[in-house]
Design a protein around this motif. Structure first.
Motif, PDB file in Angstrom:
ATOM      1  N   PHE A 100     -20.886 -16.104  16.334  1.00  0.00           N
ATOM      2  CA  PHE A 100     -20.043 -16.550  17.449  1.00  0.00           C
ATOM      3  C   PHE A 100     -20.637 -17.693  18.259  1.00  0.00           C
ATOM      4  O   PHE A 100     -19.907 -18.489  18.842  1.00  0.00           O
ATOM      5  N   ASP A 101     -21.975 -17.826  18.310  1.00  0.00           N
ATOM      6  CA  ASP A 101     -22.573 -18.895  19.110  1.00  0.00           C
ATOM      7  C   ASP A 101     -23.004 -20.102  18.277  1.00  0.00           C
ATOM      8  O   ASP A 101     -23.640 -21.014  18.781  1.00  0.00           O
ATOM      9  N   GLY A 102     -22.639 -20.122  17.016  1.00  0.00           N
ATOM     10  CA  GLY A 102     -22.944 -21.257  16.160  1.00  0.00           C
ATOM     11  C   GLY A 102     -24.261 -21.168  15.413  1.00  0.00           C
ATOM     12  O   GLY A 102     -24.598 -22.078  14.670  1.00  0.00           O
ATOM     13  N   SER A 103     -24.993 -20.089  15.600  1.00  0.00           N
ATOM     14  CA  SER A 103     -26.254 -19.918  14.879  1.00  0.00           C
ATOM     15  C   SER A 103     -25.969 -19.564  13.421  1.00  0.00           C
ATOM     16  O   SER A 103     -25.101 -18.743  13.135  1.00  0.00           O
ATOM     17  N   VAL A 104     -26.715 -20.180  12.518  1.00  0.00           N
ATOM     18  CA  VAL A 104     -26.539 -19.905  11.098  1.00  0.00           C
ATOM     19  C   VAL A 104     -27.145 -18.535  10.789  1.00  0.00           C
ATOM     20  O   VAL A 104     -28.299 -18.267  11.107  1.00  0.00           O
ATOM     21  N   ILE A 105     -26.331 -17.663  10.179  1.00  0.00           N
ATOM     22  CA  ILE A 105     -26.829 -16.331   9.835  1.00  0.00           C
ATOM     23  C   ILE A 105     -27.105 -16.196   8.336  1.00  0.00           C
ATOM     24  O   ILE A 105     -27.923 -15.377   7.923  1.00  0.00           O
ATOM     25  N   GLU A 106     -26.409 -17.001   7.515  1.00  0.00           N
ATOM     26  CA  GLU A 106     -26.649 -17.013   6.073  1.00  0.00           C
ATOM     27  C   GLU A 106     -25.903 -18.204   5.475  1.00  0.00           C
ATOM     28  O   GLU A 106     -25.187 -18.909   6.173  1.00  0.00           O
ATOM     29  N   TYR A 107     -26.099 -18.404   4.176  1.00  0.00           N
ATOM     30  CA  TYR A 107     -25.431 -19.498   3.463  1.00  0.00           C
ATOM     31  C   TYR A 107     -24.620 -18.935   2.310  1.00  0.00           C
ATOM     32  O   TYR A 107     -25.029 -17.975   1.664  1.00  0.00           O
ATOM     33  N   GLU A 108     -23.466 -19.543   2.072  1.00  0.00           N
ATOM     34  CA  GLU A 108     -22.639 -19.168   0.933  1.00  0.00           C
ATOM     35  C   GLU A 108     -22.615 -20.345  -0.040  1.00  0.00           C
ATOM     36  O   GLU A 108     -22.352 -21.476   0.353  1.00  0.00           O
ATOM     37  N   THR A 109     -22.917 -20.050  -1.298  1.00  0.00           N
ATOM     38  CA  THR A 109     -22.975 -21.074  -2.338  1.00  0.00           C
ATOM     39  C   THR A 109     -22.012 -20.704  -3.454  1.00  0.00           C
ATOM     40  O   THR A 109     -21.969 -19.547  -3.871  1.00  0.00           O
ATOM     41  N   VAL A 110     -21.243 -21.679  -3.916  1.00  0.00           N
ATOM     42  CA  VAL A 110     -20.392 -21.467  -5.077  1.00  0.00           C
ATOM     43  C   VAL A 110     -21.214 -21.799  -6.308  1.00  0.00           C
ATOM     44  O   VAL A 110     -21.834 -22.859  -6.396  1.00  0.00           O
ATOM     45  N   LEU A 111     -21.237 -20.860  -7.244  1.00  0.00           N
ATOM     46  CA  LEU A 111     -21.951 -21.043  -8.504  1.00  0.00           C
ATOM     47  C   LEU A 111     -20.936 -21.158  -9.623  1.00  0.00           C
ATOM     48  O   LEU A 111     -19.936 -20.454  -9.625  1.00  0.00           O
ATOM     49  N   MET A 112     -21.228 -22.018 -10.572  1.00  0.00           N
ATOM     50  CA  MET A 112     -20.372 -22.144 -11.743  1.00  0.00           C
ATOM     51  C   MET A 112     -21.213 -21.921 -12.989  1.00  0.00           C
ATOM     52  O   MET A 112     -22.356 -22.354 -13.059  1.00  0.00           O
ATOM     53  N   ARG A 113     -20.624 -21.236 -13.945  1.00  0.00           N
ATOM     54  CA  ARG A 113     -21.321 -20.952 -15.195  1.00  0.00           C
ATOM     55  C   ARG A 113     -21.725 -22.262 -15.850  1.00  0.00           C
ATOM     56  O   ARG A 113     -20.915 -23.165 -16.012  1.00  0.00           O
TER      57      ARG A 113
END
Length: 136
Positions: free
Chosen positions: A114-127
């Motif tokens: 909610f305050d803009g702090s990064v909590i994790e990253y999401e990455t798209v993976l392709m085979r």
């Protein structure tokens, strides 16, 4: 869940060709899941992928503590019991690494609270198209 990270050691051959030798450099904690809906993105930026459903099974989203560079390869995504999340299903390929599918990262985006702090990253993976790494 956990996944193994492979990075390339790049050298140049005698006639100038680029040679890559892949080495397992890290094991990370993660959460992986397939992409199950017909669009990728939120409502305002959704990309319709109905025409590309044949490649949808080759795409995975993975959440990690740090972003994943596109220069790396992700292999052996597994649960706490050691069950491989995505076994290589292509009999014409070299079989991945130890039977596990090799994935290429296609981009990481931060997940914020909610305050803009990064909590994790999401990455798209392709085979990866060619299921072989010159792994050492």
């Amino acid at each position: 869940m956990q996944a193994d990270i492979y990075s390339a050691s790049v050298t140049q051959g005698s006639i100038g060709e680029v040679k890559r030798s892949w080495v397992k450099t890290d094991t990370i904690d993660c959460y992986a899941r397939g992409i199950l809906r017909k669009g990728v993105g939120d409502n305002s930026t959704a990309i319709e992928i109905n025409n590309y459903l044949n490649i949808l099974h080759s795409m995975v989203k993975i959440r990690t503590r740090n972003p994943i560079s596109s220069n790396l390869r992700i292999v052996n995504i597994r649960n706490s019991e050691g069950t491989i999340y995505a076994e290589n299903q292509d009999p014409s390929s070299a079989g991945g690494v130890g039977g596990a599918t090799i994935f290429e990262p296609r981009g990481s985006t931060p997940i914020t609270n909610f305050d803009g702090s990064v909590i994790e990253y999401e990455t798209v993976l392709m085979r990866q198209e060619i299921q072989n790494l010159d792994a050492s």
